[in-house]
Design a protein around this motif. Sequence first.
Motif, PDB file in Angstrom:
ATOM      1  N   LEU A 215      33.196  72.620  28.636  1.00 31.14           N
ATOM      2  CA  LEU A 215      32.308  72.779  27.481  1.00 31.14           C
ATOM      3  C   LEU A 215      31.344  73.942  27.756  1.00 31.14           C
ATOM      4  N   GLU A 216      30.908  74.058  29.020  1.00 29.50           N
ATOM      5  CA  GLU A 216      29.997  75.148  29.390  1.00 29.50           C
ATOM      6  C   GLU A 216      30.663  76.506  29.193  1.00 29.50           C
TER       7      GLU A 216
ATOM      8  N   LYS B 243      30.996  77.237  25.426  1.00 25.63           N
ATOM      9  CA  LYS B 243      29.724  77.618  24.803  1.00 25.63           C
ATOM     10  C   LYS B 243      29.476  79.119  24.947  1.00 25.63           C
ATOM     11  N   LYS B 244      29.990  79.709  26.041  1.00 31.74           N
ATOM     12  CA  LYS B 244      29.762  81.143  26.300  1.00 31.74           C
ATOM     13  C   LYS B 244      30.705  82.043  25.521  1.00 31.74           C
TER      14      LYS B 244
ATOM     15  N   TYR C 267      28.002  67.126  20.516  1.00 35.72           N
ATOM     16  CA  TYR C 267      27.956  68.590  20.698  1.00 35.72           C
ATOM     17  C   TYR C 267      28.365  69.437  19.509  1.00 35.72           C
TER      18      TYR C 267
ATOM     19  N   SER D 246      25.279  71.251  17.670  1.00 38.14           N
ATOM     20  CA  SER D 246      24.534  72.234  18.457  1.00 38.14           C
ATOM     21  C   SER D 246      25.393  73.421  18.903  1.00 38.14           C
ATOM     22  N   THR D 247      26.729  73.237  18.995  1.00 36.96           N
ATOM     23  CA  THR D 247      27.574  74.311  19.521  1.00 36.96           C
ATOM     24  C   THR D 247      28.469  74.960  18.469  1.00 36.96           C
TER      25      THR D 247
ATOM     26  N   ILE E  52      31.369  73.996  17.967  1.00 36.05           N
ATOM     27  CA  ILE E  52      32.748  73.799  18.437  1.00 36.05           C
ATOM     28  C   ILE E  52      33.390  72.667  17.628  1.00 36.05           C
TER      29      ILE E  52
END
Length: 319
Positions: free
Chosen positions: A127-128, A131-132, A209, A212-213, A215
């Motif tokens: 997920l990290e 996010k990028k 998530y 906020s993301t 995705i």
Amino acid sequence: MTQNQKPTCVITGASSGVGLYAAKALAKKGWHVVMACRDLAKAENAAKSVGIPQDSYTILHIDLGSLDSVRKFVSDFRATGKSLDALLCNAAIYMPLIKEPLWSPEGYELTMTTNHLGHFLMCHMMLEDMKKSSYSDRRMVILGTVTHNPDELGGKIPPRPDLGNFEGFAAGFKAPVTMADGKKFEPVKAYKDSKVCNVLTMRELHRRYHESTGITFSSLYPGCVADTPLFRNHYPLFQKLFPWFQKNITGGYVSQELAGERVAEVIADPEYKQSGAYFSWGNRQKKDGKSFVQRVSPQARDDEKAVRMWDLSEKLVGV
């Protein structure tokens, strides 16, 4: 992402079955696929055999039955410098005939570790990376199965999945504990339980998530791929009769290729940008069968269960 850079999708279990054909279909759509597999030579041969172009895939080692292997995969992926634009959690093991449980290096029952805990850790860590990514339409997709849902014909065959209140997870999920509900080991139920956990994971990722993301988190059942290597550990007679039954009686049968194409659509096509959804196909055998959002099983739509699964799985995988 520059004009000529392809978006990248990681696919677990991409060396055979639905994962392999999803990789092929995605490569056709202009994606680069990272084939996350246990057997690198097998994955290389498989990619060549279905004609995935050499510049459209990278093969990296992972064994989802080992949490250390999952961590190493994530660091190997990061070392490639590629952006993570989609993740397909596809790999699964199904061992209906074993009498005694098999164990992961961490001491957890192997079916649940491979199908759920390994993927749970992977989603959590990657997920990290996602996010990028600057890709405009990032997606995390988990493959589902009709057997998770007793409301559907394919899910009515016993033993039915039952996570209880995750008594087994709460007790630390180590020998002699082998099942999520803490009860006696049953290999078919272990598989079904793990697939309910997959859907709960997808729904909980969405709840935590998506907003906020941005995705998209989704799941799908592309149809019954009755001749997939998933059934290689079943009785030979079952391997013969099951595809016939699915083709002629239930109408649920789909080819590995068609299932792979459907999975690739859910990863890449605009009409599947619906987070929290579980997609299924009407008249599953037909190429033009229409997809729809299916209601998941009562256990898989239980929000309290989802939170408990999440909290206990975090403890088990050590995040």
